[in-house]
Design a protein around this motif. Sequence first.
Motif, mmCIF file in Angstrom:
data_model
loop_
_atom_site.group_PDB
_atom_site.id
_atom_site.type_symbol
_atom_site.label_atom_id
_atom_site.label_comp_id
_atom_site.label_asym_id
_atom_site.label_seq_id
_atom_site.Cartn_x
_atom_site.Cartn_y
_atom_site.Cartn_z
ATOM 1 N N ALA A 187 -64.386 -24.683 -47.332
ATOM 2 C CA ALA A 187 -63.804 -23.496 -46.696
ATOM 3 C C ALA A 187 -63.987 -22.232 -47.518
ATOM 4 C CB ALA A 187 -62.323 -23.737 -46.418
ATOM 5 N N LEU A 188 -64.132 -22.363 -48.851
ATOM 6 C CA LEU A 188 -64.345 -21.177 -49.685
ATOM 7 C C LEU A 188 -65.723 -20.552 -49.469
ATOM 8 C CD1 LEU A 188 -62.597 -22.207 -53.021
ATOM 9 C CD2 LEU A 188 -62.003 -20.265 -51.557
ATOM 10 N N LYS A 189 -66.587 -21.223 -48.733
ATOM 11 C CA LYS A 189 -67.868 -20.623 -48.343
ATOM 12 C C LYS A 189 -67.714 -19.750 -47.094
ATOM 13 C CE LYS A 189 -70.888 -24.188 -50.287
ATOM 14 N NZ LYS A 189 -71.975 -25.161 -49.993
ATOM 15 N N PHE A 190 -66.544 -19.857 -46.439
ATOM 16 C CA PHE A 190 -66.290 -19.096 -45.218
ATOM 17 C C PHE A 190 -65.242 -18.008 -45.401
ATOM 18 C CE2 PHE A 190 -66.870 -23.672 -43.823
ATOM 19 C CZ PHE A 190 -68.239 -23.565 -43.672
ATOM 20 N N ARG A 191 -64.396 -18.143 -46.411
ATOM 21 C CA ARG A 191 -63.350 -17.156 -46.701
ATOM 22 C C ARG A 191 -63.317 -16.894 -48.202
ATOM 23 N NH1 ARG A 191 -63.186 -16.956 -41.870
ATOM 24 N NH2 ARG A 191 -61.352 -16.854 -40.509
ATOM 25 N N SER A 192 -63.251 -15.629 -48.585
ATOM 26 C CA SER A 192 -63.241 -15.291 -50.005
ATOM 27 C C SER A 192 -61.855 -15.422 -50.618
ATOM 28 C CB SER A 192 -63.769 -13.864 -50.211
ATOM 29 O OG SER A 192 -63.014 -12.943 -49.455
ATOM 30 N N ARG A 193 -60.824 -15.163 -49.848
ATOM 31 C CA ARG A 193 -59.467 -15.334 -50.358
ATOM 32 C C ARG A 193 -59.076 -16.804 -50.286
ATOM 33 N NH1 ARG A 193 -55.734 -10.542 -47.710
ATOM 34 N NH2 ARG A 193 -57.067 -8.767 -48.253
ATOM 35 N N ARG A 194 -58.549 -17.321 -51.396
ATOM 36 C CA ARG A 194 -58.193 -18.738 -51.443
ATOM 37 C C ARG A 194 -57.143 -19.092 -50.387
ATOM 38 N NH1 ARG A 194 -59.284 -22.681 -54.894
ATOM 39 N NH2 ARG A 194 -60.357 -21.200 -56.258
ATOM 40 N N THR A 195 -56.169 -18.218 -50.195
ATOM 41 C CA THR A 195 -55.132 -18.507 -49.207
ATOM 42 C C THR A 195 -55.711 -18.575 -47.796
ATOM 43 O OG1 THR A 195 -54.620 -16.140 -49.148
ATOM 44 C CG2 THR A 195 -53.244 -17.539 -50.549
ATOM 45 N N PHE A 199 -67.144 -17.848 -39.082
ATOM 46 C CA PHE A 199 -65.787 -17.985 -38.566
ATOM 47 C C PHE A 199 -65.034 -16.670 -38.426
ATOM 48 C CE2 PHE A 199 -66.682 -22.253 -40.187
ATOM 49 C CZ PHE A 199 -66.262 -23.032 -39.106
ATOM 50 N N GLU A 200 -65.694 -15.547 -38.650
ATOM 51 C CA GLU A 200 -65.023 -14.264 -38.458
ATOM 52 C C GLU A 200 -66.042 -13.131 -38.458
ATOM 53 O OE1 GLU A 200 -62.421 -13.192 -41.635
ATOM 54 O OE2 GLU A 200 -63.936 -13.488 -43.194
ATOM 55 N N SER A 201 -65.589 -11.992 -37.958
ATOM 56 C CA SER A 201 -66.400 -10.785 -38.028
ATOM 57 C C SER A 201 -66.157 -10.089 -39.361
ATOM 58 C CB SER A 201 -66.046 -9.858 -36.869
ATOM 59 O OG SER A 201 -66.835 -8.692 -36.886
ATOM 60 N N ALA A 202 -66.883 -9.005 -39.605
ATOM 61 C CA ALA A 202 -66.740 -8.275 -40.866
ATOM 62 C C ALA A 202 -65.403 -7.548 -40.948
ATOM 63 C CB ALA A 202 -67.877 -7.267 -41.015
ATOM 64 N N SER A 203 -64.937 -7.028 -39.814
ATOM 65 C CA SER A 203 -63.684 -6.289 -39.721
ATOM 66 C C SER A 203 -63.477 -5.999 -38.235
ATOM 67 C CB SER A 203 -63.750 -4.993 -40.538
ATOM 68 O OG SER A 203 -62.509 -4.308 -40.504
ATOM 69 N N CYS A 248 -64.029 -1.494 -34.265
ATOM 70 C CA CYS A 248 -63.848 -0.040 -34.226
ATOM 71 C C CYS A 248 -64.093 0.626 -35.567
ATOM 72 C CB CYS A 248 -62.457 0.308 -33.709
ATOM 73 S SG CYS A 248 -61.118 -0.552 -34.566
ATOM 74 N N THR A 249 -64.314 -0.173 -36.616
ATOM 75 C CA THR A 249 -64.698 0.405 -37.916
ATOM 76 C C THR A 249 -66.202 0.355 -38.135
ATOM 77 O OG1 THR A 249 -64.580 -1.631 -39.256
ATOM 78 C CG2 THR A 249 -62.502 -0.447 -38.846
ATOM 79 N N PHE A 250 -66.956 -0.273 -37.235
ATOM 80 C CA PHE A 250 -68.395 -0.470 -37.431
ATOM 81 C C PHE A 250 -69.174 0.826 -37.251
ATOM 82 C CE2 PHE A 250 -69.053 -5.264 -36.310
ATOM 83 C CZ PHE A 250 -68.028 -5.612 -37.169
ATOM 84 N N VAL A 251 -70.075 1.089 -38.175
ATOM 85 C CA VAL A 251 -71.069 2.153 -38.068
ATOM 86 C C VAL A 251 -72.387 1.552 -38.541
ATOM 87 C CG1 VAL A 251 -71.754 4.481 -38.752
ATOM 88 C CG2 VAL A 251 -69.319 3.908 -38.540
ATOM 89 N N PHE A 252 -73.481 1.859 -37.849
ATOM 90 C CA PHE A 252 -74.769 1.273 -38.224
ATOM 91 C C PHE A 252 -75.901 2.227 -37.905
ATOM 92 C CE2 PHE A 252 -72.946 -0.464 -34.352
ATOM 93 C CZ PHE A 252 -73.909 -0.256 -33.376
ATOM 94 N N SER A 253 -77.066 1.912 -38.420
ATOM 95 C CA SER A 253 -78.199 2.824 -38.305
ATOM 96 C C SER A 253 -78.803 2.807 -36.910
ATOM 97 C CB SER A 253 -79.280 2.443 -39.316
ATOM 98 O OG SER A 253 -79.882 1.211 -38.942
ATOM 99 N N ARG A 254 -79.564 3.849 -36.629
ATOM 100 C CA ARG A 254 -80.292 3.939 -35.354
ATOM 101 C C ARG A 254 -81.252 2.770 -35.195
ATOM 102 N NH1 ARG A 254 -82.594 3.468 -31.593
ATOM 103 N NH2 ARG A 254 -83.420 4.889 -30.024
ATOM 104 N N ASN A 255 -81.861 2.342 -36.274
ATOM 105 C CA ASN A 255 -82.792 1.223 -36.230
ATOM 106 C C ASN A 255 -82.085 -0.075 -35.828
ATOM 107 O OD1 ASN A 255 -85.414 -0.019 -36.712
ATOM 108 N ND2 ASN A 255 -84.462 -0.953 -38.514
ATOM 109 N N ASP A 304 -68.423 -7.327 -31.452
ATOM 110 C CA ASP A 304 -68.491 -7.012 -32.877
ATOM 111 C C ASP A 304 -68.839 -8.244 -33.713
ATOM 112 O OD1 ASP A 304 -66.046 -8.093 -32.114
ATOM 113 O OD2 ASP A 304 -64.818 -6.631 -33.180
ATOM 114 N N TRP A 305 -68.228 -9.376 -33.412
ATOM 115 C CA TRP A 305 -68.562 -10.603 -34.141
ATOM 116 C C TRP A 305 -70.016 -10.996 -33.885
ATOM 117 C CZ3 TRP A 305 -65.896 -16.039 -33.263
ATOM 118 C CH2 TRP A 305 -66.320 -16.919 -34.274
ATOM 119 N N LEU A 306 -70.472 -10.835 -32.630
ATOM 120 C CA LEU A 306 -71.871 -11.156 -32.330
ATOM 121 C C LEU A 306 -72.810 -10.255 -33.123
ATOM 122 C CD1 LEU A 306 -74.002 -12.735 -30.727
ATOM 123 C CD2 LEU A 306 -73.826 -10.978 -28.944
ATOM 124 N N LEU A 307 -72.518 -8.961 -33.207
ATOM 125 C CA LEU A 307 -73.362 -8.052 -33.991
ATOM 126 C C LEU A 307 -73.386 -8.481 -35.454
ATOM 127 C CD1 LEU A 307 -75.036 -5.494 -34.473
ATOM 128 C CD2 LEU A 307 -72.892 -4.212 -34.648
#
Length: 304
Positions: A282-290, A154-158, A161-168, A191-194
Amino acid sequence: MSRTTPKVLVLLATFNGGKFVADQIASVLAQRDVDASIFVRDDGSVDETKKILEDLESKFPDKIVIIRNSEFSAPGAAKNFFNLIIAGSDADCDFVAFCDQDDVWLPNKLIEAVLALQQNGADCYSSSSTLMWDYKKFRFNKKETRRVEFDYFFESASHGCTFVFSRNVLGQFAKFLTSNAYALKDIKFHDWLLYFWAKSSHLKWFYDERSFILYRQGVNNVIGANSGFGALIKRVKLLNKGFIRLELLRYLELFPEQRGSEIGARVFRWNRIDRIFLAINALKFRSRRTHAIGLALCILTIGM
């Protein structure tokens, strides 16, 4: 790594970004302790963006390359980045970073990401950001570093524009894109797809709670930062139109094993019992309770 200075390829997608793109590029070229180069691709700008890019390419021919490939011909930021990923898949680099056209990077953004990847044996990296309104107002936008099992549903990591990843990772993801090109024409979020692909591929992701980017607000963000009442209203409107679930359904078509999972099957069917089950979990999809409570309410009451 054989070279002393890490070589980072920055993938920059532009569209009518003439007001800000020169500042963004300047902040990329000012990165410390890395050898940063830029692949930039424009998506049909009608302002001065193309002229600015051509002038900068002439000024920095060893640092900036304008990409003109069109494996994905449809317009949109996601397809623009897909083209950049494919163009960059043969580039000489150690790491890769996504870059928007209107932000400003702090000088240590890339080296901090590289060090985090190296020190933690991670494949991919994302971080928090600092929201910026025209250099007059700033607000730290912290992203959760404590992640839960199915957050990628249900969401991307962030922000991308903050993503950095390896050449591999770049090479593997480029192959995934080319082999599934027929199914990617309606994808809205590169970004979400990646992130969904990386988690489905069991890659290791490092989440940095620090911020090294000024993330500009008040421009044409598809969704924008998850901060403030205005952003909340914008997200609820998208959810009510079924925007998020529709994007997720496109991902499930690309990943049969995810569609066949209990979570994927319930998202696909989306009947009342399925929605109640997803809301309860829902707590399996979001770490913050709110955030989990907010997501559960959205699942139960609006279209997603």
